[in-house]
Motif scaffolding. Structure first.
Motif, PDB file in Angstrom:
ATOM      1  N   GLY A   2       0.811  -1.209   0.000  1.00  0.00           N
ATOM      2  CA  GLY A   2       0.000   0.000   0.000  1.00  0.00           C
ATOM      3  C   GLY A   2       0.846   1.261   0.000  1.00  0.00           C
ATOM      4  O   GLY A   2       2.064   1.220   0.096  1.00  0.00           O
ATOM      5  N   THR A   3       0.188   2.365  -0.100  1.00  0.00           N
ATOM      6  CA  THR A   3       0.835   3.671  -0.093  1.00  0.00           C
ATOM      7  C   THR A   3       0.708   4.281   1.295  1.00  0.00           C
ATOM      8  O   THR A   3      -0.369   4.248   1.893  1.00  0.00           O
ATOM      9  N   SER A  64       5.867   6.342  -0.587  1.00  0.00           N
ATOM     10  CA  SER A  64       6.651   5.154  -0.258  1.00  0.00           C
ATOM     11  C   SER A  64       6.652   4.938   1.250  1.00  0.00           C
ATOM     12  O   SER A  64       6.349   5.840   2.022  1.00  0.00           O
ATOM     13  N   GLU A  65       7.007   3.737   1.644  1.00  0.00           N
ATOM     14  CA  GLU A  65       7.058   3.413   3.067  1.00  0.00           C
ATOM     15  C   GLU A  65       8.164   4.230   3.738  1.00  0.00           C
ATOM     16  O   GLU A  65       9.326   4.138   3.362  1.00  0.00           O
ATOM     17  N   PRO A  66       7.836   5.048   4.731  1.00  0.00           N
ATOM     18  CA  PRO A  66       8.862   5.833   5.414  1.00  0.00           C
ATOM     19  C   PRO A  66       9.772   4.939   6.251  1.00  0.00           C
ATOM     20  O   PRO A  66       9.310   4.004   6.898  1.00  0.00           O
ATOM     21  N   LEU A  67      11.058   5.240   6.246  1.00  0.00           N
ATOM     22  CA  LEU A  67      11.998   4.503   7.081  1.00  0.00           C
ATOM     23  C   LEU A  67      12.188   5.173   8.434  1.00  0.00           C
ATOM     24  O   LEU A  67      12.848   4.634   9.310  1.00  0.00           O
ATOM     25  N   SER A  68      11.600   6.341   8.604  1.00  0.00           N
ATOM     26  CA  SER A  68      11.645   7.043   9.872  1.00  0.00           C
ATOM     27  C   SER A  68      10.372   7.868   9.997  1.00  0.00           C
ATOM     28  O   SER A  68       9.972   8.541   9.046  1.00  0.00           O
ATOM     29  N   LEU A  69       9.740   7.772  11.162  1.00  0.00           N
ATOM     30  CA  LEU A  69       8.471   8.458  11.390  1.00  0.00           C
ATOM     31  C   LEU A  69       8.508   9.257  12.684  1.00  0.00           C
ATOM     32  O   LEU A  69       9.089   8.815  13.678  1.00  0.00           O
ATOM     33  N   ASP A 128      -2.804  -4.315   2.761  1.00  0.00           N
ATOM     34  CA  ASP A 128      -3.062  -3.028   2.122  1.00  0.00           C
ATOM     35  C   ASP A 128      -2.142  -1.924   2.644  1.00  0.00           C
ATOM     36  O   ASP A 128      -2.240  -0.774   2.219  1.00  0.00           O
ATOM     37  N   GLY A 129      -1.266  -2.261   3.573  1.00  0.00           N
ATOM     38  CA  GLY A 129      -0.294  -1.321   4.127  1.00  0.00           C
ATOM     39  C   GLY A 129       1.100  -1.691   3.650  1.00  0.00           C
ATOM     40  O   GLY A 129       1.378  -1.716   2.456  1.00  0.00           O
ATOM     41  N   GLY A 130       1.958  -2.024   4.602  1.00  0.00           N
ATOM     42  CA  GLY A 130       3.334  -2.375   4.266  1.00  0.00           C
ATOM     43  C   GLY A 130       3.482  -3.741   3.629  1.00  0.00           C
ATOM     44  O   GLY A 130       4.489  -4.024   2.985  1.00  0.00           O
TER      45      GLY A 130
END
Length: 188
Positions: A2-3, A64-69, A128-130
């Motif tokens: 997912g986005t 894109s999937e963030p590597l830091s949040l 639907d996520g990562g």
């Protein structure tokens, strides 16, 4: 996969969102002496280093999937409470993410870390996520608070890795390798 939503994801008063340039000082404040005690010495840790980490996070492809949040107060998304980091995992066909977390000293002891970790992990495990099958983490066995955070977020204890984690009590102390407690969650 997912986005990642533009406005992040939220639950129980906590929101996970992408870092913003103006968050640098708050990100720096998360990493106090106690937090740094449990983090491996991996380069510069000052305010400039935090600005660089945020710039790198901002350069990631939108969606894109963030590597830091940033972990923020959902009612006041400018108020940073902590962070969640995803370490690069093994390449396909593995479907694993390795995560880490820290909470601002004034926000510790309120369940913020476990809520943020649970929220992020559920997104990662969601098709639907990562869309990963496994999320894992480790911490020094002496770091009892981190173990409680992982357990509250639904991570089971899977074992122990001997002398794995290099830690320093202070910047001028020698590096000592600590045993780590391994935790994991898998998609149902």
């Amino acid at each position: 996969m997912g986005t990642w939503p533009d406005d992040g994801i939220a639950r129980d008063g906590i929101r996970l969102r992408r870092w913003r340039a103006e968050d640098a000082e708050q990100r720096f404040a998360i990493h106090d002496t106690e937090s740094m005690r449990w983090s491996p010495p991996m380069g510069p840790r000052g305010l400039d280093a935090q600005r660089e980490r945020i710039e790198k996070a901002l350069a990631a492809e939108p969606g894109s999937e963030p590597l830091s949040l940033a972990v923020v107060d959902d009612a006041d998304p400018a108020r940073v409470l902590g962070d969640i980091d995803v370490r690069p995992g093994p390449p396909p066909p593995f479907s694993v993410r390795d995560v880490g977390y820290a909470v601002l000293p004034a926000a510790r002891g309120r369940g913020i870390g476990s809520t943020a970790l649970r929220l992020h992990t559920e997104w990662l495990l969601d098709p639907d996520g990562g869309d990963v099958l496994r999320v894992q983490l480790d911490h020094a066995v002496e770091h009892v608070a981190s173990c409680r955070t992982a357990l509250r977020a639904g991570f089971g204890i899977e074992g122990r890795r001997a002398r794995f984690l290099p830690l320093q009590e202070s910047p001028d102390a020698p590096v000592v390798h600590h045993d780590v407690c391994l935790h994991g969650r898998v998609r149902d």
